[in-house]
Design a protein around this motif. Structure first.
Motif, short mmCIF file in Angstrom:
data_model
loop_
_atom_site.label_atom_id
_atom_site.label_comp_id
_atom_site.label_asym_id
_atom_site.label_seq_id
_atom_site.Cartn_x
_atom_site.Cartn_y
_atom_site.Cartn_z
N LYS A 22 0.83 -1.22 0.00
CA LYS A 22 0.00 0.00 0.00
C LYS A 22 0.86 1.26 0.00
O LYS A 22 0.60 2.20 -0.75
CB LYS A 22 -0.91 0.00 1.24
CG LYS A 22 -2.17 -0.85 1.06
CD LYS A 22 -2.90 -1.07 2.37
CE LYS A 22 -3.23 0.23 3.08
NZ LYS A 22 -3.83 0.00 4.40
N THR B 32 4.04 1.47 -0.97
CA THR B 32 4.83 1.51 -2.21
C THR B 32 4.05 2.16 -3.34
O THR B 32 4.54 3.04 -4.03
CB THR B 32 5.25 0.08 -2.62
OG1 THR B 32 6.04 -0.50 -1.58
CG2 THR B 32 6.06 0.10 -3.91
N TYR B 33 2.79 1.73 -3.51
CA TYR B 33 1.97 2.24 -4.61
C TYR B 33 1.12 3.46 -4.22
O TYR B 33 0.45 4.04 -5.07
CB TYR B 33 1.07 1.13 -5.16
CG TYR B 33 1.84 0.08 -5.92
CD1 TYR B 33 2.30 0.33 -7.22
CD2 TYR B 33 2.12 -1.15 -5.36
CE1 TYR B 33 3.01 -0.62 -7.93
CE2 TYR B 33 2.84 -2.12 -6.06
CZ TYR B 33 3.28 -1.84 -7.35
OH TYR B 33 4.00 -2.79 -8.05
N CYS C 79 -2.05 -2.87 -9.77
CA CYS C 79 -1.29 -1.75 -9.18
C CYS C 79 -0.39 -1.12 -10.24
O CYS C 79 -0.28 0.10 -10.32
CB CYS C 79 -0.44 -2.23 -8.01
SG CYS C 79 -1.39 -2.74 -6.55
N GLU C 80 0.26 -1.97 -11.04
CA GLU C 80 1.19 -1.48 -12.06
C GLU C 80 0.47 -0.79 -13.22
O GLU C 80 1.05 0.04 -13.90
CB GLU C 80 2.03 -2.64 -12.60
CG GLU C 80 3.13 -3.11 -11.68
CD GLU C 80 4.27 -2.12 -11.52
OE1 GLU C 80 4.52 -1.33 -12.45
OE2 GLU C 80 4.90 -2.12 -10.45
N ARG D 42 -2.06 1.22 -12.97
CA ARG D 42 -2.60 2.53 -12.58
C ARG D 42 -1.86 3.63 -13.33
O ARG D 42 -0.65 3.54 -13.56
CB ARG D 42 -2.43 2.74 -11.06
CG ARG D 42 -3.43 2.01 -10.20
CD ARG D 42 -2.99 2.08 -8.74
NE ARG D 42 -2.82 3.46 -8.29
CZ ARG D 42 -3.70 4.13 -7.54
NH1 ARG D 42 -4.80 3.54 -7.14
NH2 ARG D 42 -3.46 5.37 -7.17
N ASN E 95 1.20 5.18 -11.54
CA ASN E 95 2.36 4.29 -11.53
C ASN E 95 3.07 4.28 -12.88
O ASN E 95 4.30 4.31 -12.95
CB ASN E 95 1.94 2.86 -11.16
CG ASN E 95 3.12 1.92 -11.12
OD1 ASN E 95 3.93 1.93 -10.21
ND2 ASN E 95 3.26 1.11 -12.15
N ARG F 214 6.82 5.18 -13.85
CA ARG F 214 7.68 4.23 -14.56
C ARG F 214 8.27 4.84 -15.84
O ARG F 214 9.38 4.52 -16.24
CB ARG F 214 6.90 2.96 -14.93
CG ARG F 214 6.45 2.11 -13.75
CD ARG F 214 7.53 1.21 -13.26
NE ARG F 214 7.06 0.26 -12.28
CZ ARG F 214 7.72 -0.07 -11.18
NH1 ARG F 214 8.90 0.49 -10.91
NH2 ARG F 214 7.26 -0.96 -10.34
N ARG G 271 6.26 8.22 -7.03
CA ARG G 271 4.84 8.00 -7.35
C ARG G 271 3.99 9.14 -6.80
O ARG G 271 2.96 9.48 -7.37
CB ARG G 271 4.38 6.66 -6.78
CG ARG G 271 4.88 5.46 -7.56
CD ARG G 271 4.27 4.17 -7.07
NE ARG G 271 4.75 3.02 -7.84
CZ ARG G 271 5.86 2.34 -7.53
NH1 ARG G 271 6.59 2.70 -6.49
NH2 ARG G 271 6.22 1.30 -8.27
N SER H 220 -5.82 6.83 -10.21
CA SER H 220 -6.10 5.39 -10.16
C SER H 220 -6.65 4.84 -11.47
O SER H 220 -7.01 3.66 -11.54
CB SER H 220 -7.09 5.09 -9.03
OG SER H 220 -8.32 5.77 -9.27
N GLU I 294 9.23 -4.67 -7.90
CA GLU I 294 8.96 -4.46 -6.48
C GLU I 294 9.14 -5.74 -5.66
O GLU I 294 8.69 -6.81 -6.05
CB GLU I 294 7.53 -3.92 -6.27
CG GLU I 294 7.21 -2.67 -7.06
CD GLU I 294 8.16 -1.52 -6.81
OE1 GLU I 294 8.83 -1.50 -5.75
OE2 GLU I 294 8.26 -0.64 -7.67
#
Length: 201
Positions: free
Chosen positions: A59, A61-62, A91-92, A94, A97, A101, A108, A131, A188
């Motif tokens: 949670k 991390t993202y 998650c990736e 989103r 994110n 990246r 983030r 999101s 991650e």
């Protein structure tokens, strides 16, 4: 609970790894926070504590809150495939994110701000929902008026990461979310199985 805006190093020390990226303060004191520093005796963690820590790490991390994260887990459970892997793929995927990246921001948190301040477009349309779930083939770009932003240029110059599921064109300041990443491609350090076990209780 509102989104966490406190000291990031303290959270990184709690998990024993620099989850928010490079952190000189963490390198100096890479032991858990607390009044007694590194001298405190820490007992063996229970199975529940380990699972909870893993969920909290994901949670933080993202940058996702509990309700959102739980809803994503429900979505992952209903989708075909391994639940834990699908959860990380959601998650990736989103928008905040993917902006991170692509190197448009060094964090983030910064990427979320770029999105919510309407600096980012998806397939030519401004999207200000961090999101927002991207689909394979979606084109993410910096809005024309925002291409001269110094913060974006600085972040792009400092970025050296390359991801197989994302392409980026520095001249047009646009990139493509080529495909949803496989688990092996997600860098991650998260044990998603612990999260699945926690939510399945």
């Amino acid at each position: 609970m509102a989104r966490y805006t406190g000291p990031k190093t303290k959270i990184a020390r709690k998990f024993g790894e620099a989850i928010f990226g490079e952190d000189k303060s963490f390198e100096k004191r890479n032991y858990p926070p607390g009044q007694h520093g590194n001298n405190r005796r820490r007992g063996k963690k229970s199975e529940y504590a380990i699972q909870l820590m893993e969920k909290q790490k994901a949670k933080y991390t993202y940058g996702i809150l509990e309700r959102q994260f739980r809803n994503m887990f429900k979505k992952a459970t209903a989708a075909p495939g391994i639940t834990g892997e699908v959860l990380l793929q959601l998650c990736e995927s989103r928008l905040d994110n993917v902006v991170f990246r692509m190197g448009l921001s060094r964090s983030r948190r910064g990427a979320r701000q770029l999105v919510s301040h309407r600096h980012v477009t998806v397939n030519g349309n401004i999207v200000n929902i961090p999101s927002y779930q991207l689909k394979a083939g979606d084109v993410v770009a910096v809005r024309e008026k925002s291409k001269s932003l110094e913060a974006i240029d600085n972040a792009l110059n400092a970025s050296s990461s390359v991801y197989e599921w994302i392409t980026w064109n520095n001249d047009t300041k646009s990139g493509t979310f080529v495909s949803v990443p496989e688990r092996i491609q997600i860098p991650e350090n998260i044990n998603e199985q612990f999260i699945v076990e926690l939510y399945s209780k």
